[in-house]
Design a protein around this motif. Structure first.
Motif, PDB file in Angstrom:
ATOM      1  N   GLY A  78       0.802  -1.213   0.000  1.00  0.00           N
ATOM      2  CA  GLY A  78       0.000   0.000   0.000  1.00  0.00           C
ATOM      3  C   GLY A  78       0.833   1.260   0.000  1.00  0.00           C
ATOM      4  N   SER A  79       2.157   1.125  -0.060  1.00  0.00           N
ATOM      5  CA  SER A  79       3.054   2.275  -0.066  1.00  0.00           C
ATOM      6  C   SER A  79       4.112   2.113  -1.154  1.00  0.00           C
ATOM      7  N   THR A 149       1.190   4.343   3.401  1.00  0.00           N
ATOM      8  CA  THR A 149       0.177   3.908   4.356  1.00  0.00           C
ATOM      9  C   THR A 149       0.189   4.811   5.591  1.00  0.00           C
TER      10      THR A 149
END
Length: 292
Positions: A78-79, A149
């Motif tokens: 997510g990053s 994130t």
């Protein structure tokens, strides 16, 4: 005698410029005790606090692989940025950080993050980077919205301080720093403009509308901070160091030659102003200047 702050703007890999400036400070024997760092500015500052000359440049030239910056990271974590890689693996095993020197240093680093609860700036002084909470705060200041994130620490949900306070001049003044050295990663005359994608922040963070509003309006906060900083400089209370040549390394730059050149530019820009800078700092009560 005046209290003097050191303010370090972020900018992702543009921070290689700031790394050069801080290495120049170490070369000149300039040790400023009240440091306020945002995102990459804070990440660079830890090596300045621990007096590890050249360490930041090593990191920039090491962190150009997919472990640090890649779309694969985004898909799997997510990053885009591999926070655990750069702040844990690199710091502990690849380019060792002097934790003891950081902890014992008279230099104190305050990081700037943004609180998802209200979209306001969040400030936290770091004391010991072997402490998990302090390391999470360091990660939080560099967690770029939409690209990273959310970092949760001590009951707070935090992201990049650049969203709410990219150039924390007002915070430094409120702390009692009548004078400030400000390191920017944009050329003179740069202004942020309203993003056509500002609406996406509301879509990305539907449960945190105040935070989304802050992200969407970042350009206003940034431009106002620059206006205040430049007025402080005009009044003789600030010393701004920023690129005198066009920026060549972008936020997500992976070209080692550009990163090294940007570091060299920061070093040269700072050294070129040595006499003026030393004169500006001469009456500062919380700055030590060694004779090199």
């Amino acid at each position: 005698m005046a209290k003097t702050g050191l303010i370090l703007e972020g900018g992702g890999m543009r921070g290689s410029y700031t790394a050069g400036v801080l290495d120049a400070f170490l070369s000149m024997g300039i040790h400023m005790e009240d440091i306020i760092g945002v995102s990459a500015g804070a990440a660079n500052a830890i090596s300045y606090v621990s007096n590890q000359y050249g360490r930041n440049l090593e990191i920039y030239n090491t962190c150009i692989n997919n472990k640090y910056l890649s779309f694969w990271n985004f898909l799997t974590t997510g990053s885009f940025f591999g926070m655990r890689y750069v702040f844990y693996e690199v710091t502990r095993n690849i380019i060792p950080f002097d934790y003891d020197a950081f902890k014992a240093s008279p230099k104190k680093l305050t990081i700037v993050a943004t609180n998802l609860k209200d979209g306001r700036p969040f400030y936290q002084q770091l004391h010991d980077l072997e402490d998990e909470a302090d390391m999470k705060y360091l990660c939080a200041t560099a967690a770029i919205p939409m690209a990273s994130t959310i970092v949760q620490v001590d009951g707070h949900k935090l992201m990049d301080g650049g969203a709410s306070d990219s150039v924390p001049i007002e915070y430094s003044l409120k702390k009692g720093n009548r004078k400030n050295v400000i390191v920017l990663t944009r050329n003179a005359g740069f202004e942020h403009h309203k993003s056509k994608m500002g609406w996406y922040a509301y879509l990305r963070y539907p449960a945190h509308r105040d935070f989304a509003r802050t992200v969407a309006n970042r350009y206003q906060y940034y431009n106002e901070s620059i206006r205040i900083a430049e007025q402080e400089e005009t009044d003789g209370n600030a010393f701004i160091i920023r690129p005198t040549k066009p920026i060549i390394a972008g936020r997500m730059e992976k070209d080692p030659q550009k990163l090294s050149a940007q570091h060299q530019a920061g070093y040269e820009d700072a050294m070129a102003q040595k006499e003026r800078l030393l004169a500006f700092l001469s009456d500062s009560e919380n700055v030590t200047i060694e004779k090199i």
